[in-house]
Design an enzyme around this catalytic site. Structure first.
Site, mmCIF file in Angstrom:
data_model
loop_
_atom_site.group_PDB
_atom_site.id
_atom_site.type_symbol
_atom_site.label_atom_id
_atom_site.label_comp_id
_atom_site.label_asym_id
_atom_site.label_seq_id
_atom_site.Cartn_x
_atom_site.Cartn_y
_atom_site.Cartn_z
ATOM 1 C CG ASN A 145 37.564 12.551 26.722
ATOM 2 O OD1 ASN A 145 36.430 12.744 27.149
ATOM 3 N ND2 ASN A 145 38.117 11.359 26.705
ATOM 4 C CB ALA A 188 41.385 11.972 30.335
ATOM 5 C CB ALA A 189 47.304 11.036 30.808
ATOM 6 N N GLY A 190 46.515 11.829 27.935
ATOM 7 C CA GLY A 190 46.887 12.310 26.599
ATOM 8 C C GLY A 190 46.004 13.481 26.178
ATOM 9 C CG ASP A 191 41.975 12.825 25.439
ATOM 10 O OD1 ASP A 191 42.536 12.717 24.331
ATOM 11 O OD2 ASP A 191 41.151 11.989 25.862
ATOM 12 N N GLY A 232 54.732 7.825 31.413
ATOM 13 C CA GLY A 232 55.508 8.243 32.575
ATOM 14 C C GLY A 232 56.929 8.696 32.241
ATOM 15 C CE LYS A 291 42.560 9.237 22.210
ATOM 16 N NZ LYS A 291 43.084 9.974 23.350
ATOM 17 C CB THR A 323 52.734 11.824 24.830
ATOM 18 O OG1 THR A 323 51.849 10.875 24.237
ATOM 19 C CG2 THR A 323 52.306 13.235 24.450
HETATM 20 P P1 ATP Z 1 45.765 8.185 27.386
HETATM 21 O O1 ATP Z 1 45.308 7.358 26.216
HETATM 22 O O2 ATP Z 1 45.902 7.434 28.687
HETATM 23 O O3 ATP Z 1 45.020 9.458 27.551
HETATM 24 P P2 ATP Z 1 48.128 8.548 25.776
HETATM 25 O O4 ATP Z 1 48.556 7.154 25.482
HETATM 26 O O5 ATP Z 1 47.515 9.338 24.684
HETATM 27 O O6 ATP Z 1 47.265 8.625 27.086
HETATM 28 P P3 ATP Z 1 50.604 9.030 27.234
HETATM 29 O O7 ATP Z 1 51.842 9.154 26.451
HETATM 30 O O8 ATP Z 1 50.372 7.777 27.994
HETATM 31 O O9 ATP Z 1 49.393 9.407 26.270
HETATM 32 O O10 ATP Z 1 50.522 10.225 28.315
HETATM 33 C C1 ATP Z 1 50.372 11.578 27.924
HETATM 34 C C2 ATP Z 1 51.087 12.462 28.896
HETATM 35 O O11 ATP Z 1 50.514 12.302 30.212
HETATM 36 C C3 ATP Z 1 52.563 12.151 29.103
HETATM 37 O O12 ATP Z 1 53.372 12.741 28.094
HETATM 38 C C4 ATP Z 1 52.807 12.761 30.481
HETATM 39 O O13 ATP Z 1 52.913 14.157 30.387
HETATM 40 C C5 ATP Z 1 51.498 12.422 31.208
HETATM 41 N N1 ATP Z 1 51.632 11.141 31.914
HETATM 42 C C6 ATP Z 1 51.195 9.922 31.513
HETATM 43 N N2 ATP Z 1 51.532 8.971 32.418
HETATM 44 C C7 ATP Z 1 52.172 9.604 33.415
HETATM 45 C C8 ATP Z 1 52.787 9.193 34.653
HETATM 46 N N3 ATP Z 1 52.798 7.898 35.016
HETATM 47 N N4 ATP Z 1 53.366 10.131 35.431
HETATM 48 C C9 ATP Z 1 53.361 11.435 35.079
HETATM 49 N N5 ATP Z 1 52.818 11.886 33.929
HETATM 50 C C10 ATP Z 1 52.234 10.999 33.115
#
Ligand code: ATP
Length: 330
Positions: free
Chosen positions: A45, A276-279, A249, A42, A246
């Site tokens: 990333n 890596a969406a969260g990162d 979606g 993390k 967060t």
């Molecule tokens: P990860 O562990 O997959 O990196 P996370 O669990 O830390 O993610 P999430 O809340 O799943 O974090 O996602 C982080 C951000 O990514 C969301 O707030 C949003 O901005 C974006 N995101 C995630 N999923 C989607 C989606 N299906 N469509 C559009 N944006 C998304």
């Protein structure tokens, strides 16, 4: 002009991923259909996210040390790898993206952290064994006398997660507070934090699971805006200045101690892989927040930009590779 300086103190791992026809039974030896290694952790990333989102794609193969086109932040990583092949690959990879790796040291004793990931191809279900190795070399004692270990000069923002020893994170939080350095804490993997960790914390960024564990509520509480508000308010009352939850979606719930709050929907995206969406979210949000005092920081605008960057990441496969460069968001 001096660029704002972001330092990420955290983990570097090599992910070893085997794709199998089914998860092996006890004692079974299984032949994988495919195998891949990819840089992760993390900490690393989030450093890559800060670096890529603060500069344009390199036109030619970049040589270590820059200059980069349109660089808007200096990003450095502090962490520990082993004196082994994975360690040098991880350092080299960060440098390739423009991260200053002078604070990534090699341990003589410990081996580089690895994540052994077995993916069941038919269902996509993962089984993961994490060996933190060198990530656990840093201890509380390393931050007893301040943030000197982060190198010369203070960063404008320090980003941390919980993949290094918890004692080291808590000590670094305390040292940062004493030095007047803003901290963004992304407490992943989640565990309860002592009350003093919240006091004066500039930014707390949690996903739903983390919010439920830290806030001691069922995840279902976060299904409604009232529930999100209650949990976020709990963190603000403990002393966090800005709180971000967060919601995949669904988007993001935000609250700052000056009363701004709201639910911002995610950007529409054709989801390919959410790794890596969260990162990415953390990286873009940090770039907007760095160096700003409470009155100057527009939390809602930061959330919108971070949602946009994270949506781009979910549209592409991979971890660090899938994080966009700055010019890809224009
Ligand atoms: P990860 O562990 O997959 O990196 P996370 O669990 O830390 O993610 P999430 O809340 O799943 O974090 O996602 C982080 C951000 O990514 C969301 O707030 C949003 O901005 C974006 N995101 C995630 N999923 C989607 C989606 N299906 N469509 C559009 N944006 C998304």
């Amino acid at each position: 002009m001096t660029l704002p300086h972001i330092t990420v103190l955290g983990s570097l791992n090599m992910d070893l991923v085997a794709y199998v026809p089914h998860h092996p039974l006890p004692g079974e030896t299984l032949t994988a259909d495919a195998f891949a290694t990819s840089p992760g952790g993390k900490g690393a990333n989030q450093a890559v996210a800060c670096a890529k989102l603060s500069r344009d794609r390199p036109i030619e193969e970049h040589k270590e040390g820059g200059p980069w086109k349109g660089e808007t932040a200096h990003v450095s990583m502090v962490g520990v790898v082993g004196k082994d092949g994975y360690g040098s690959q991880l350092r080299g990879n960060l440098a390739r993206y423009g991260v200053d790796v002078s604070g990534v040291v090699e341990s003589k004793e410990a081996t580089t952290g690895v994540a052994l990931i077995i993916v069941d191809k038919p269902t996509g279900e993962n089984r993961i064994v994490l060996s933190p190795g060198a990530n656990h070399v840093l201890t509380e004692g390393d931050f007893k006398n301040g943030l000197g270990l982060l190198g010369e000069g203070k960063p404008d923002l320090l980003i941390m997660q919980l993949e290094i020893q918890f004692g080291a994170v808590l000590a670094a939080l305390k040292a940062a507070k004493e030095a007047g350095v803003d901290v963004l804490l992304n407490p992943a993997p989640a565990r309860k934090l002592p009350d003093e960790a919240y006091q004066g914390l500039a930014h707390l960024v949690v996903n739903e699971t983390e919010a439920s564990i830290l806030g001691e509520v069922e995840v279902s509480v976060l299904d409604t805006e009232e529930g999100l508000e209650r949990v976020a308010r709990g963190f603000v009352e403990k002393g966090a200045r800005n709180v971000i939850i967060t919601l995949g979606g669904r988007g993001v719930y935000y609250m700052s101690r000056d009363g701004r709050k709201g639910l911002t929907p995610a950007e529409k995206a054709k989801v390919v892989d959410t790794t890596a969406a969260g990162d990415t979210f953390v990286g873009m949000y940090a770039l907007d927040a760095v160096g700003k005092r409470d009155g100057e920081f527009d939390i809602e605008a930061a959330v919108k930009k971070a949602n946009k960057a994270a949506a781009k990441t979910v549209e592409r496969a991979g971890a660090q590779d899938s994080i966009p460069w700055r010019d890809e968001l224009e």
